[in-house]
Design an enzyme around this catalytic site. Structure first.
Site, PDB file in Angstrom:
ATOM      1  N   GLY A   1       0.863  -1.189   0.077  1.00  0.00           N
ATOM      2  CA  GLY A   1      -0.165   0.048  -0.122  1.00  0.00           C
ATOM      3  C   GLY A   1       0.782   1.429   0.173  1.00  0.00           C
ATOM      4  O   GLY A   1       0.316   2.508  -0.086  1.00  0.00           O
TER       5      GLY A   1
ATOM      6  N   CYS B   1     -27.877  -8.780 -16.856  1.00  0.00           N
ATOM      7  CA  CYS B   1     -27.294  -8.772 -18.162  1.00  0.00           C
ATOM      8  C   CYS B   1     -28.247  -9.150 -19.411  1.00  0.00           C
ATOM      9  O   CYS B   1     -28.750 -10.171 -19.170  1.00  0.00           O
ATOM     10  CB  CYS B   1     -25.922  -9.568 -18.122  1.00  0.00           C
ATOM     11  SG  CYS B   1     -25.066  -9.464 -19.673  1.00  0.00           S
TER      12      CYS B   1
ATOM     13  N   CYS C   1     -26.373 -12.420 -20.943  1.00  0.00           N
ATOM     14  CA  CYS C   1     -25.981 -13.660 -20.503  1.00  0.00           C
ATOM     15  C   CYS C   1     -27.062 -13.959 -19.354  1.00  0.00           C
ATOM     16  O   CYS C   1     -26.807 -15.054 -18.585  1.00  0.00           O
ATOM     17  CB  CYS C   1     -24.593 -13.932 -20.070  1.00  0.00           C
ATOM     18  SG  CYS C   1     -24.139 -13.055 -18.463  1.00  0.00           S
TER      19      CYS C   1
ATOM     20  N   CYS D   1     -22.968  -7.304 -19.129  1.00  0.00           N
ATOM     21  CA  CYS D   1     -21.845  -7.355 -18.097  1.00  0.00           C
ATOM     22  C   CYS D   1     -20.685  -6.686 -18.682  1.00  0.00           C
ATOM     23  O   CYS D   1     -20.582  -6.424 -19.871  1.00  0.00           O
ATOM     24  CB  CYS D   1     -21.288  -8.855 -18.383  1.00  0.00           C
ATOM     25  SG  CYS D   1     -22.481  -9.967 -17.588  1.00  0.00           S
TER      26      CYS D   1
ATOM     27  N   CYS E   1     -19.001 -12.279 -19.507  1.00  0.00           N
ATOM     28  CA  CYS E   1     -20.386 -12.600 -20.167  1.00  0.00           C
ATOM     29  C   CYS E   1     -19.959 -13.718 -21.328  1.00  0.00           C
ATOM     30  O   CYS E   1     -20.917 -14.338 -21.514  1.00  0.00           O
ATOM     31  CB  CYS E   1     -20.470 -11.124 -20.731  1.00  0.00           C
ATOM     32  SG  CYS E   1     -22.300 -11.119 -21.306  1.00  0.00           S
TER      33      CYS E   1
HETATM   34 ZN   LIG Z   1     -23.525 -10.897 -19.249  1.00  0.00          ZN
END
Ligand SMILES: [Zn+2]
Lengths: 259, 331
Positions: free
Chosen positions: B31, B240, B243, B265, B271
């Site tokens: 970090g 989506c 999909c 997506c 996807c």
């Molecule tokens: Zn998708």
């Protein structure tokens, strides 16, 4: 912390800027709930001394013993920075002459007051906000201004907000640099009344640097007069102002009386 | 060593050594922002020169590289960076998250869980999470050194005071390994949980600002929040249209010149993988193409669509809405 230990014990603080003297061999004790005024003309070393005490400047010599809650007297000059920073956001406070130097102008009033709480681990939004609103009330700022930025405030309100931001963590020692400087006389009077009330209520210790003898007359228990980087006279405020012993103090007092 | 080895992946050996040293330091101090001497790259800063330099310093001839821009492998930015490395390093490339050994990304973490041995390289526009409230660089450095992070919560406090909720939706600040507060780059906060305890090595490169930082594998990463306003990895409620996934991060895509929209997506590989497995749109998703009444510049956007493929507009994940970073803001 015991009754016979000063809250702050300043020992031989000196600071030079090259060949020029900032302040020279300043020593004093500040007791719990005591307010010390430091007066002098500009260039007298009073601001240099205050900045050394507050850790903004490193003194060349000397010690600043602060009576910490956990471990008793510790030297702020040699203390490691993380520890000093933690003290600076819990036990100590610094009120700048110009509120712009002591506030975050882009952050709401509530965020300004809440910052020290968040810096010391507060993680409950509702409680932080409630504390901020409570403190706004104590410095006479209406609760409905909590989300307004400081730039929407008057100079006097900004200075009161700066007080709230500093006092929210319940510090024991407050450093103030010309806290009423740059304000109108009527605004000054209100701020002084407020300050006096808060100092008494909270049992605060304070070191106040000012060129305004009316401020120390009202707020300070004891007074140090500085000239050319040295303390030329010190004592109870009324004693020093009413019966000055040092010629410089006499001049300072008389020039005020003539105004 | 042959001459081609010597200039493998564009950077000269001295530069690579310098960047690798910075990377090792970054991994050793999770970090922490390590300065490095950013080199001129044959692309503008907005194209992810920080990420490109980190990728170039990590690549070996055996690697298989994937490059994504807001989850997609097929945007101009992703395609040109992938081509660049094909040309200068000759490495194999892929769009499959699971097959990649190095993934350079802008603004997303893939949906497919990363695995041991993978390296995820983030393009970072602004590495300093404290800059929003403290523009002075020496002061932010001191704040990091002292773990003096109250200011980060002031930022979140301001969010809640103004919007009623933490409105920060991208580049949501995190504490890495209980010590340094870091900016995870402008990924949606939906992706923040994936930063924590990841088996992959996560590297962050900021070209313009010349900083590198890292989250080593299996490092605890915590998103900052308040007890009464806990962090939530929210996203748009939607499915989506391609999909049928309702769990992945979604983009809103303009589908016609009348302002019709649908959710898809953001992660194109995710996807495609679902569709290849036979998953398709649900009935609900088919009806998702809505027409906002006062949609501005539909024709102009449609023209952009035609020229550059689907216009992707990530959906603010919560009603309060957050600042979506401008596309040119990637370093
Ligand atoms: Zn998708």
């Amino acid at each position: 912390m015991t009754a016979d230990t000063p809250l702050l014990s300043v020992r031989g603080i000196s600071k030079r800027y090259g060949a020029r003297t900032g302040c020279a061999d300043v020593s004093f004790d500040l007791w719990p709930s005591e307010v010390m005024g430091i007066v002098g003309e500009s260039g007298s070393g009073k601001s240099t001394l205050l900045n050394c005490l507050a850790g903004h400047l490193a003194p060349d010599t000397g010690a600043i013993l602060y009576d910490t809650r956990a471990e008793g007297p510790r030297d702020l000059v040699t203390m490691a920075e993380p520890e000093r920073r933690m003290l600076a956001r819990t036990d100590l406070a610094f009120v700048h002459q110009n509120p712009r130097d002591g506030l975050r102008m882009g952050v709401s009033a509530g965020g300004n007051v809440g910052e020290r709480l968040m810096a010391t681990g507060a993680r409950h939004y509702g409680r932080i906000r409630a504390a901020a609103i409570d403190w706004l009330g104590r410095v006479e700022i209406a609760a409905d201004r909590v989300d307004d930025p400081p730039r929407a405030f008057s100079g006097g309100m900004q200075q009161r907000l700066q007080l709230a931001r500093n006092l929210v963590t319940g510090p024991r020692l407050v450093f103030m640099d010309e806290p009423t400087g740059g304000l109108d006389v009527s605004v000054q009077a209100r701020l002084l009344d407020l300050l006096r009330g808060l100092v008494r209520q909270m049992g605060l210790s304070a070191v106040i640097v000012t060129h305004d003898l009316a401020v120390v007359r009202l707020l300070a228990d004891r007074l140090m007069v500085m000239q050319g980087g040295r303390v030329v006279e010190s004592g109870l405020t009324d004693q020093v102002l009413d019966d000055p012993a040092h010629p410089y103090t006499q001049l300072l007092v008389s020039s005020v009386l003539q105004v | 060593m042959t001459g081609t080895d010597y200039t493998f992946a564009y950077l000269d050996e001295d530069t690579k050594r310098m960047i690798r040293r910075a990377l090792l330091k970054a991994v050793a101090i999770p970090g922490y922002q390590v300065p490095f001497a950013s080199r001129e790259m044959p692309m503008p800063y907005g194209w992810g020169t920080g990420g490109v330099q980190v990728t170039a310093a990590c690549l070996t001839p055996e690697d298989r590289l994937k490059v994504i821009d807001q989850g997609a492998d097929d945007t101009t930015n992703a395609v040109s960076i992938r081509r660049f490395f094909q040309r200068v390093a000759g490495v194999a490339t892929t769009t499959r998250t699971a097959e990649a050994t190095v993934i350079q990304t802008r603004h997303r973490i893939p949906e497919t869980p990363l695995t041991e041995g993978q390296i995820l390289v983030f393009q970072v526009p602004i590495p300093e999470p404290l800059r929003f409230l403290e523009p002075r660089e020496p002061e932010t450095r001191r704040m990091h050194a002292l773990a003096d992070y109250g200011l980060m919560h002031v930022k979140l406090y301001e969010d809640i005071a103004r919007h009623g909720a933490i409105a920060t939706a991208y580049a949501y600040p995190v504490t890495v390994a209980g010590r340094y507060v870091a900016d995870p780059s402008p990924i949606p906060k939906f992706d923040n949980p994936k930063l924590s305890d990841s088996p992959a090595l996560q590297l962050f490169g900021a070209g313009r600002e010349q900083r590198i930082y890292a989250i080593p594998p299996h490092t605890r990463v915590v998103s900052l929040d308040f007890e009464d306003h806990p962090f939530a990895a929210t996203k748009a409620a939607g499915v989506c249209a391609l999909c049928g996934d309702d769990a992945s991060y979604l983009d809103e895509v303009i589908v016609d010149d009348a302002g019709g929209r649908m959710f898809v997506c953001s992660d194109t590989d995710h996807c495609a993988g679902r569709r290849a497995a036979g998953l398709g749109p649900s009935a609900a998703a088919g009806a998702a193409a809505a027409r906002p009444p006062e949609h501005r510049g539909a024709a102009a956007e449609a023209a952009v669509c035609a020229a550059a493929g689907p216009a992707r507009a990530p959906v603010p994940p919560d009603p309060a809405g957050g600042q979506h970073p401008a596309p040119e803001a990637a370093g």
